[in-house]
Scaffold this motif. Sequence first.
Motif, PDB file in Angstrom:
ATOM      1  N   MET B   1       0.846  -1.198   0.000  1.00 33.02           N
ATOM      2  CA  MET B   1       0.000   0.000   0.000  1.00 33.02           C
ATOM      3  C   MET B   1       0.884   1.252   0.000  1.00 33.02           C
ATOM      4  SD  MET B   1      -3.222   0.704   2.482  1.00 33.02           S
ATOM      5  CE  MET B   1      -2.196   0.572   3.935  1.00 33.02           C
ATOM      6  N   THR B   3       2.344   4.773   0.908  1.00 27.59           N
ATOM      7  CA  THR B   3       2.318   5.513   2.170  1.00 27.59           C
ATOM      8  C   THR B   3       2.191   7.000   1.858  1.00 27.59           C
ATOM      9  OG1 THR B   3       4.700   5.417   2.114  1.00 27.59           O
ATOM     10  CG2 THR B   3       3.608   3.921   3.623  1.00 27.59           C
ATOM     11  N   ARG B   4       1.252   7.625   2.559  1.00 27.76           N
ATOM     12  CA  ARG B   4       1.025   9.044   2.373  1.00 27.76           C
ATOM     13  C   ARG B   4       1.684   9.800   3.509  1.00 27.76           C
ATOM     14  NH1 ARG B   4      -3.547  11.327  -0.101  1.00 27.76           N
ATOM     15  NH2 ARG B   4      -4.618   9.917  -1.535  1.00 27.76           N
ATOM     16  N   THR B   5       2.128  10.996   3.212  1.00 27.94           N
ATOM     17  CA  THR B   5       2.605  11.860   4.278  1.00 27.94           C
ATOM     18  C   THR B   5       1.651  13.048   4.357  1.00 27.94           C
ATOM     19  OG1 THR B   5       4.813  11.218   3.688  1.00 27.94           O
ATOM     20  CG2 THR B   5       4.606  13.033   5.220  1.00 27.94           C
ATOM     21  N   PHE B   6       1.258  13.384   5.576  1.00 31.27           N
ATOM     22  CA  PHE B   6       0.287  14.453   5.751  1.00 31.27           C
ATOM     23  C   PHE B   6       0.949  15.681   6.358  1.00 31.27           C
ATOM     24  CE2 PHE B   6      -1.999  10.462   5.775  1.00 31.27           C
ATOM     25  CZ  PHE B   6      -3.044  10.720   4.914  1.00 31.27           C
ATOM     26  N   LYS B   7       0.356  16.819   6.066  1.00 35.29           N
ATOM     27  CA  LYS B   7       0.859  18.064   6.648  1.00 35.29           C
ATOM     28  C   LYS B   7       0.531  18.095   8.130  1.00 35.29           C
ATOM     29  CE  LYS B   7       0.540  20.891   2.572  1.00 35.29           C
ATOM     30  NZ  LYS B   7      -0.218  21.870   1.824  1.00 35.29           N
ATOM     31  N   VAL B   8       1.504  18.494   8.918  1.00 33.22           N
ATOM     32  CA  VAL B   8       1.293  18.523  10.360  1.00 33.22           C
ATOM     33  C   VAL B   8       1.191  19.978  10.814  1.00 33.22           C
ATOM     34  CG1 VAL B   8       2.273  17.925  12.589  1.00 33.22           C
ATOM     35  CG2 VAL B   8       2.485  16.354  10.684  1.00 33.22           C
ATOM     36  N   SER B   9       0.197  20.276  11.631  1.00 32.17           N
ATOM     37  CA  SER B   9       0.094  21.614  12.196  1.00 32.17           C
ATOM     38  C   SER B   9      -0.554  21.506  13.563  1.00 32.17           C
ATOM     39  CB  SER B   9      -0.729  22.535  11.296  1.00 32.17           C
ATOM     40  OG  SER B   9      -2.057  22.071  11.224  1.00 32.17           O
TER      41      SER B   9
END
Lengths: 442, 340
Positions: B1, B3-9
């Motif tokens: 699958m 892998t996604r990386t998301f914006k962190v805030s």
Amino acid sequence: MSQTRTFSGGIHPAYNKDLTSGFETVKMPLPAKVTIPVSQHIGAPANPIVKKGDVVKTGQIIAEPGGFISSTIHSSISGKVLTVQPEEHPMGQKVMAITIESDGEDSWIDLETVSDPFSKSPDELKEIIKKAGIVGMGGATFPSQVKISPPADKKIEYIILNGAECEPYLTADHRLMVEDPESIVKGLEIISHITGVKKLYIGIEVNKQDAIKKIEKVLGTNGTIVPLEVKYPQGAEKQLIKAITGREVPPKHLPMEVGAIVFNVATAAAIKNAVCEGKPLIERIVTVTGHGVSKPGNFMVRVGTMVSEVVEFSGGYTEDAAQLIMGGPMMGRSVASDSIPVIKGSGGILVLPEKEVLTDSWGPCIRCGMCLRACPNQQNPQLLGNLIEKGLFSRISEEKLEELVLDDCFECGSCTFVCPANRPIVQFFHMAKAYFRSQKRK
Amino acid sequence: METRTFKVSYSPHIHNGSSTSKLMWNVTLALLPAAVISVYAFGLNSVRVLFLSTFFAIFFEALALLMRNRNWKQCFDGSAALTGFLLGLTLPPGVSNGIIILGSFVAIIVAKQVFGGLGSNPFNPALTGRVFLLIAFPVPMTTWPLPRGIEQAKQFMGLATTKVTDAVTAATPLAAIKEHAEKALPNISTSDLFFGLHTPGSIGEISAIALLVGGIYLLVRKIITWHIPVSAILTVFVIAMITHFINPAKYPHPFFHLFAGGLIIGAFFMATDYVTAPIWPMGKIIFGIGVGLLTIIIRLWGGYPEGISFAILIMNATTPLLDKYTVPSPFGSKTMRRPS
């Protein structure tokens, strides 16, 4: 029905609850593997009592409480323990976790059912709750057996169930109230039996009329439903107590100071499941929502299931999914990766698309005072935010700090939500708290 | 699958969409009715004053931001425009271009940017600019060309008009009663003051109704709170009522004080300036009472016919103190210890 009640301050964000509130909870199929952290509650982490290669059943205890304020952890599937090692945790750092591979059977431990919980003594019931690993499911995850045992010198007059669910987007509690009001009310009666308290309240925001009606039917005259104004943070413990009893919990004190104990509705249902059916807390309803997922909905998920799998089961991300938030948009935690497990406190998985992600640039404070009016605690976000931004911690004397009750800020985010200069006020508070904690240790 | 990386805030992850710039432009919008009336009353002269004061306020803001190594584009955030616009509204319609530009300079550079720009100035910039001009150029700053309808105005004032070069000028209502209350008072109608089409005065202060429309807009949009305008206006009203009751021939009735001069524009648009006014409700009320008190004292017994500018600037100086001593107690701190 009496008039809606509330507290002063607060905000009215866009709720976006209709994305999910109308759909029945879907049971998620058994995951092939679960990763269960030993710390899913406030307090000491639990101590693992299984090792690699052990065969476990669904509901079997795999970690024992590590102190007075701690909780029991159970396997949420049946299968074989793969590893016991630190893994990524939704709250940030790596935390010891037990990874179990499913045997696909979901064979449970022998469940001890109790047909009449009121025949049991309060102490026996507390022991059951402790063994079942029940924690506050509204997100704070405080161990329930501790909360339900107030010191003898505190007289408890009110038990309040929190069905406000004021966080935008989230509807897990709403669906539970609509789909299983019997368990919630039974749980409340068990809590009443344990504590001996007869004044029972359930606070529900009036945007959940169907839930109010369902609970009303089951509750009858055993307690009172308090319709609450739709306002954030109506479900914050102290604000809820203010709305229902008119009493204000003093700064730095627990609700029992004014004679109240608050449980989330989901916690009450979990208590009922533990007592009547012998089922430990190994699954919960999770709202998967936001314009970053293609099919928002509510799902019954086993603890330890990977967030990525839950989102995939719900229908997957949209193309422009950009931000993943564990919890609601106001107090939820933004995480970088979805390779983290659902834990007991995970009420929501919110995915925001690119265009809804906020900018992180901010301007100078113009002293408009919007934050002061939004603060449900009547604190001083303006002054504190400015001092903290400039690094002027030292200007805040110890007495002043006492006065400002920094620790009482529970980071609801109302001040930041309304700030026209887009100042990260909550983040300033968070930093300052960490600073003063480290000062105290010195 | 994949892998996604998301914006962190940091939380919260939603915002109500307000911005400093939207607030500033909204206040400017609320001043438009008064500006429109001024164009009707004083013609293109009013356009000239408002354009120059606003344009140069933005210009000086950009200049200062450049000198301070800041992003000069912030000059369009609406705060400089609002300061310039407000300054223009407080000037007589006949002032020269040089005076207007100097006023903008003092307001933006001296009163605002020197202290650190937006959010850091202790005194209201527009009023600082105006008061500087009033002290430096007393004659042009108190020469009031008559609005349209000179004939009605002559009757209305009951005083001789003076011909200064080409323009016909007269005293403002407040100046008229300062000079000769017994003679001027019977000739001034409150409704004229209220609508302001025939009254001499600063560009923006003549029409009470236009300013009230803007003020109510600010209240309804929750951009300002009621505390300062209500307490300031009420204070003026009450004292005017008492003095009028004692000697009606000398002291004008309270509605005169309400609608003449700069009380409405001052109370709604200048005393409420976020940066220079107190932030807590109790502080705002004390501040408003102070503004009202100083205004009426100067009007009735001081050397100047109008005192609102001085009143607001003096009260600005009390803001840090009021902020310090009017903090409400935090949630729960009043809860009595229950006997257990």
